[in-house]
Design an enzyme around this catalytic site. Structure first.
Site, PDB file in Angstrom:
ATOM      1  N   HIS A 112       0.846  -1.206   0.000  1.00 25.99           N
ATOM      2  CA  HIS A 112       0.000   0.000   0.000  1.00 25.99           C
ATOM      3  C   HIS A 112       0.882   1.258   0.000  1.00 25.99           C
ATOM      4  CE1 HIS A 112      -2.988  -2.671   2.362  1.00 25.99           C
ATOM      5  NE2 HIS A 112      -3.537  -2.462   1.174  1.00 25.99           N
ATOM      6  N   LYS A 127     -17.339  -6.884   6.001  1.00 24.19           N
ATOM      7  CA  LYS A 127     -16.093  -7.650   6.159  1.00 24.19           C
ATOM      8  C   LYS A 127     -15.708  -7.776   7.620  1.00 24.19           C
ATOM      9  CE  LYS A 127     -13.148  -6.983   2.125  1.00 24.19           C
ATOM     10  NZ  LYS A 127     -11.873  -6.363   1.735  1.00 24.19           N
ATOM     11  N   SER A 129      -2.851  -7.723   2.632  1.00 23.50           N
ATOM     12  CA  SER A 129      -3.097  -7.699   4.078  1.00 23.50           C
ATOM     13  C   SER A 129      -3.506  -9.096   4.534  1.00 23.50           C
ATOM     14  CB  SER A 129      -4.211  -6.706   4.413  1.00 23.50           C
ATOM     15  OG  SER A 129      -3.837  -5.415   4.015  1.00 23.50           O
ATOM     16  N   ARG A 177      -2.061  -5.832  -8.702  1.00 24.32           N
ATOM     17  CA  ARG A 177      -0.958  -6.764  -8.450  1.00 24.32           C
ATOM     18  C   ARG A 177      -0.972  -7.867  -9.503  1.00 24.32           C
ATOM     19  NH1 ARG A 177      -3.043  -7.763  -2.563  1.00 24.32           N
ATOM     20  NH2 ARG A 177      -4.833  -7.840  -3.943  1.00 24.32           N
TER      21      ARG A 177
HETATM   22  O1  PNS Z   1      -8.785  -2.667   0.216  1.00 25.34           O
HETATM   23  P1  PNS Z   1     -10.016  -3.160  -0.458  1.00 25.34           P
HETATM   24  O2  PNS Z   1     -10.873  -3.946   0.516  1.00 25.34           O
HETATM   25  O3  PNS Z   1      -9.702  -3.923  -1.705  1.00 25.34           O
HETATM   26  O4  PNS Z   1     -10.867  -1.854  -0.887  1.00 25.34           O
HETATM   27  C1  PNS Z   1     -12.107  -1.985  -1.549  1.00 25.34           C
HETATM   28  C2  PNS Z   1     -12.861  -0.625  -1.603  1.00 25.34           C
HETATM   29  C3  PNS Z   1     -12.942  -0.009  -0.233  1.00 25.34           C
HETATM   30  C4  PNS Z   1     -12.130   0.319  -2.533  1.00 25.34           C
HETATM   31  C5  PNS Z   1     -14.287  -0.923  -2.170  1.00 25.34           C
HETATM   32  O5  PNS Z   1     -14.831  -2.005  -1.489  1.00 25.34           O
HETATM   33  C6  PNS Z   1     -15.231   0.268  -2.061  1.00 25.34           C
HETATM   34  O6  PNS Z   1     -15.057   1.254  -2.724  1.00 25.34           O
HETATM   35  N1  PNS Z   1     -16.237   0.156  -1.173  1.00 25.34           N
HETATM   36  C7  PNS Z   1     -17.230   1.185  -0.928  1.00 25.34           C
HETATM   37  C8  PNS Z   1     -18.606   0.802  -1.506  1.00 25.34           C
HETATM   38  C9  PNS Z   1     -18.643   1.141  -2.966  1.00 25.34           C
HETATM   39  O7  PNS Z   1     -18.620   2.277  -3.354  1.00 25.34           O
HETATM   40  N2  PNS Z   1     -18.672   0.091  -3.824  1.00 25.34           N
HETATM   41  C10 PNS Z   1     -18.643   0.260  -5.268  1.00 25.34           C
HETATM   42  C11 PNS Z   1     -19.993   0.215  -5.870  1.00 25.34           C
HETATM   43  S1  PNS Z   1     -20.748  -1.374  -5.693  1.00 25.34           S
END
Ligand code: PNS
Length: 164
Positions: free
Chosen positions: A19, A43, A130, A92
């Site tokens: 990150h 989660k 993570s 990645r």
């Molecule tokens: O580190 P991560 O868990 O891969 O991050 C994922 C994240 C936080 C970027 C994604 O889950 C997100 O944007 N969540 C907020 C809800 C949202 O806007 N979802 C997209 C439309 S369904």
């Protein structure tokens, strides 16, 4: 000229060197970078929201244009509130691609002014997540190569407490 404000969103449970590599490279490109930690409800997080944000703040202090914030709900709503138009995500392995593309397309559909900017993870972090860090730490394995010392110490403490 308008300043380019980018958001690096994620769970950061916990922040890894992968990150930090993406954040460092983003701050070299954009005028301002906000690292936005999501309060994931669905989660199961090892660290709560404030712990995850605190670990990030400990690390990003070295970059003056980077700040850390938290959000809940839709990312595009947060982007609007923050008046930011660029989402930065690291890619990645190929398996990231499908999910990330879907996320980028949905976000663009919901908010056409929002663009997603992908950075290819540096080779040495392309296997890092993570999730694997937590798995190694949960068995008492070494994670110093993957996370900053303060994060390593927190992981040790969490899993020692969990084992009782
Ligand atoms: O580190 P991560 O868990 O891969 O991050 C994922 C994240 C936080 C970027 C994604 O889950 C997100 O944007 N969540 C907020 C809800 C949202 O806007 N979802 C997209 C439309 S369904």
């Amino acid at each position: 000229m308008r300043k380019k404000r980018a958001v690096v969103p994620g769970s950061f449970d916990p922040v890894t060197y992968g990150h930090l590599d993406i954040i460092e490279r983003a701050q070299a490109i954009f005028d301002e970078v906000v690292v936005a930690v999501i309060e994931n409800r669905a989660k199961n997080q090892l660290f709560d929201l404030s712990e995850r944000a605190e670990m990030l703040r400990d690390e990003v202090g070295r970059w003056p244009t980077v700040s850390v914030d938290t959000f809940s709900g839709l990312l595009v709503e947060y982007m609007k509130k923050e008046r930011a138009q660029i989402i930065v995500r690291g890619l990645r392995v190929m398996s990231d691609f499908e999910y990330e593309l879907q996320l980028a397309l949905i976000n663009h559909e919901l908010a056409p002014e929002v663009e997603t900017f992908f950075l290819a993870a540096s080779g040495r972090y392309s296997f890092l997540s993570s999730r694997v860090v937590k798995e190694i730490a949960s068995y008492g394995g070494p994670v110093a190569e993957f996370v900053p010392p303060k994060v390593e110490a927190r992981l040790k403490k969490k899993y020692l407490l969990e084992r009782g």
